[in-house]
Design a protein around this motif. Structure first.
Motif, PDB file in Angstrom:
ATOM      1  N   ASP A  42     -24.975  12.103  -0.217  1.00  0.00           N
ATOM      2  CA  ASP A  42     -23.911  11.293   0.386  1.00  0.00           C
ATOM      3  C   ASP A  42     -23.439  10.296  -0.677  1.00  0.00           C
ATOM      4  OD1 ASP A  42     -22.555   9.226   1.692  1.00  0.00           O
ATOM      5  OD2 ASP A  42     -23.887   9.201   3.427  1.00  0.00           O
TER       6      ASP A  42
ATOM      7  N   SER B 213     -16.516  10.654   6.201  1.00  0.00           N
ATOM      8  CA  SER B 213     -17.564  11.563   5.744  1.00  0.00           C
ATOM      9  C   SER B 213     -18.603  11.743   6.841  1.00  0.00           C
ATOM     10  CB  SER B 213     -18.191  11.096   4.428  1.00  0.00           C
ATOM     11  OG  SER B 213     -18.585   9.763   4.498  1.00  0.00           O
TER      12      SER B 213
ATOM     13  N   SER C 140     -13.360   5.560   2.826  1.00  0.00           N
ATOM     14  CA  SER C 140     -13.567   4.299   3.555  1.00  0.00           C
ATOM     15  C   SER C 140     -13.976   3.134   2.669  1.00  0.00           C
ATOM     16  CB  SER C 140     -14.647   4.479   4.617  1.00  0.00           C
ATOM     17  OG  SER C 140     -14.299   5.491   5.523  1.00  0.00           O
ATOM     18  N   LYS C 141     -14.510   3.410   1.491  1.00  0.00           N
ATOM     19  CA  LYS C 141     -15.093   2.322   0.717  1.00  0.00           C
ATOM     20  C   LYS C 141     -14.167   1.936  -0.438  1.00  0.00           C
ATOM     21  CE  LYS C 141     -18.254   2.342   3.746  1.00  0.00           C
ATOM     22  NZ  LYS C 141     -19.365   3.264   3.867  1.00  0.00           N
TER      23      LYS C 141
ATOM     24  N   TYR D  77     -20.722   5.650  -1.973  1.00  0.00           N
ATOM     25  CA  TYR D  77     -20.565   4.544  -2.926  1.00  0.00           C
ATOM     26  C   TYR D  77     -20.538   5.017  -4.372  1.00  0.00           C
ATOM     27  CZ  TYR D  77     -21.659   2.053   1.314  1.00  0.00           C
ATOM     28  OH  TYR D  77     -21.626   1.596   2.594  1.00  0.00           O
TER      29      TYR D  77
ATOM     30  N   THR E 284     -16.115   9.664   0.660  1.00  0.00           N
ATOM     31  CA  THR E 284     -15.326   9.013   1.698  1.00  0.00           C
ATOM     32  C   THR E 284     -14.148   8.234   1.134  1.00  0.00           C
ATOM     33  OG1 THR E 284     -15.427   7.475   3.557  1.00  0.00           O
ATOM     34  CG2 THR E 284     -16.745   6.906   1.652  1.00  0.00           C
TER      35      THR E 284
HETATM   36  C1  LIG Z   1     -19.940   3.874   4.821  1.00  0.00           C
HETATM   37  C2  LIG Z   1     -20.826   5.023   4.629  1.00  0.00           C
HETATM   38  C3  LIG Z   1     -20.364   6.307   4.852  1.00  0.00           C
HETATM   39  C4  LIG Z   1     -18.914   6.551   5.140  1.00  0.00           C
HETATM   40  O1  LIG Z   1     -18.658   6.858   6.417  1.00  0.00           O
HETATM   41  P1  LIG Z   1     -17.179   7.281   6.792  1.00  0.00           P
HETATM   42  O2  LIG Z   1     -17.398   8.084   8.008  1.00  0.00           O
HETATM   43  O3  LIG Z   1     -16.645   8.100   5.663  1.00  0.00           O
HETATM   44  O4  LIG Z   1     -16.400   6.038   6.997  1.00  0.00           O
HETATM   45  C5  LIG Z   1     -21.212   7.380   4.644  1.00  0.00           C
HETATM   46  N1  LIG Z   1     -22.466   7.181   4.215  1.00  0.00           N
HETATM   47  C6  LIG Z   1     -22.941   5.956   3.962  1.00  0.00           C
HETATM   48  C7  LIG Z   1     -24.309   5.792   3.434  1.00  0.00           C
HETATM   49  C8  LIG Z   1     -22.140   4.845   4.185  1.00  0.00           C
HETATM   50  O5  LIG Z   1     -22.621   3.619   3.962  1.00  0.00           O
END
Ligand SMILES: *Cc1c(COP(=O)(O)O)cnc(C)c1O
Length: 362
Positions: free
Chosen positions: A187, A88, A217-218, A190, A215
């Motif tokens: 954003d 993201s 990623s989480k 989470y 994302t």
């Molecule tokens: C981890 C995180 C992201 C995600 O970043 P990626 O590029 O999708 O891995 C975005 N915003 C916040 C606040 C985060 O903590």
């Protein structure tokens, strides 16, 4: 003689500090410093990725249609209003770069995600950081910072590293009160960890100034894969698509992300585990005399009395082979951001902190 000169803003960027991943002398560190998924990557995504790898001599599709359709199905959104990026972070870069430049202002908040000032300077725009109230985003502080030059407001909900959250009513108030030329970016990295929250998707549905980012990623356990997406008004998506590199996502990224987004059982299982262990960790941390707000994410922010006490707590965790994130750069020199792990990992954190307190009392 004229010299080679970088674009405005670039030299203001301090390099992003990721969570530590190594501890000297420890072979198997427990890494709770980057909010990664304790269950790893979903089997469905690993399988899809291996299968797609056979076709990696071919360029990927440029339109991400299959992944956007999957996102559309699961979130009940129009896939034409979805844009996919390399994490993201890239989607956030699209919006800041496409809609702001030198002379423009981007607003974010006191304890906001550390990528926000970086993205602002990458776009050459001016950083405007506004105060929070007791570690919670303050809608009125944002509104009073708006000027003619404001282009974008960046906020994470739930927030990192505080784990706090604005109620949907407050988000809506903000979206409605911003001038028509200002984009509100919500954003939702989470969002899946906050029970009953849609990450602002319903808010974005009928507004022309709200972009939601998400994302893999989480909660999806795919931080190493680098895929994220955004959902917003059609015109905004069309603008951002012009600066998106056509092949920004590889065949394996696309295949794995598509499998993961359709794997609803996986997400449910991860959310339940997090809910359980987050409550347990929050309770234990408070019991041990560290301050801790209610978190709506997959980490807790434990606050010691001061930075020295936080140093000692961190040293005790490190001695037990556990890495957590110090967040002085976010305005919390006394803070330790601890990713919520599985039951065994959370037990290790609690044991290490308990021993540290007992040792200090002895
Ligand atoms: C981890 C995180 C992201 C995600 O970043 P990626 O590029 O999708 O891995 C975005 N915003 C916040 C606040 C985060 O903590």
């Amino acid at each position: 003689m004229r010299s080679i000169t970088p674009q405005p803003g670039i030299m203001d960027i301090a390099l992003y500090q990721g969570g530590q991943s190594h501890l000297a002398g420890v072979d198997h560190v427990l890494k709770l410093s980057s909010n990664e998924n304790p269950l790893g990557a979903p089997a469905s995504a690993i399988k899809a990725l291996s299968e797609a790898a056979v076709g990696m001599h071919l360029y990927p599709p440029t339109d991400h249609a299959a992944l956007r359709d999957a996102i559309g199905d699961v979130w009940e959104v129009d896939p034409d209003r979805v844009i996919c990026g390399v994490g993201s972070d890239e989607v956030l870069q699209f919006v800041t770069q496409a809609f702001s430049g030198p002379g423009d202002e981007i607003i974010y908040t006191e304890h906001g995600f550390s990528m926000y000032p970086i993205l602002t300077s990458m776009a050459g725009a001016t950083r405007v950081c506004v105060p929070e109230v007791e570690r919670v985003v303050d809608v009125d502080a944002i509104l009073s910072a708006v000027t003619d030059r404001t282009r974008v407001v960046l906020l994470a909900n739930p927030a990192n590293p505080t784990g706090t959250m604005l109620p949907e009513g407050e988000l809506e108030r903000l979206a409605d009160a911003l001038p028509s030329y200002v984009i509100l970016v919500i954003d939702g990295a989470y969002a899946e960890f906050a029970a009953g929250y849609d990450g602002g998707i319903s808010l974005a549905k009928d507004r022309d100034n709200v972009l939601v980012t998400r994302t893999f990623s989480k909660i999806y356990g795919l931080g190493g894969l680098r895929v994220g997406w955004g959902y917003g008004p059609q015109q905004m998506i069309d603008v951002m698509t012009r600066i998106r590199q056509p092949f920004n996502l590889s065949v394996v990224q696309l295949a794995a992300a598509e499998a993961a987004v359709r794997d609803r059982n996986w997400v449910k299982q991860c959310a339940m585990l997090n809910l359980e262990q987050r409550a347990r960790l929050t309770g234990a941390v408070r019991q041990l005399g560290l301050a801790c707000d209610e978190s709506h994410a997959n980490f807790v922010l434990a606050r010691a009395a001061d930075s020295h006490e936080a140093d000692a707590a961190e040293a005790a965790l490190n001695a037990a082979g556990i890495l957590v994130r110090r967040v002085a750069g976010y305005g919390f020199p006394e803070g330790l951001r601890i990713t919520v792990g599985d039951a065994e990992q959370t037990g290790r954190v609690i044991d290490a902190l308990t021993k540290w307190r007992e040792g200090a009392a002895a």
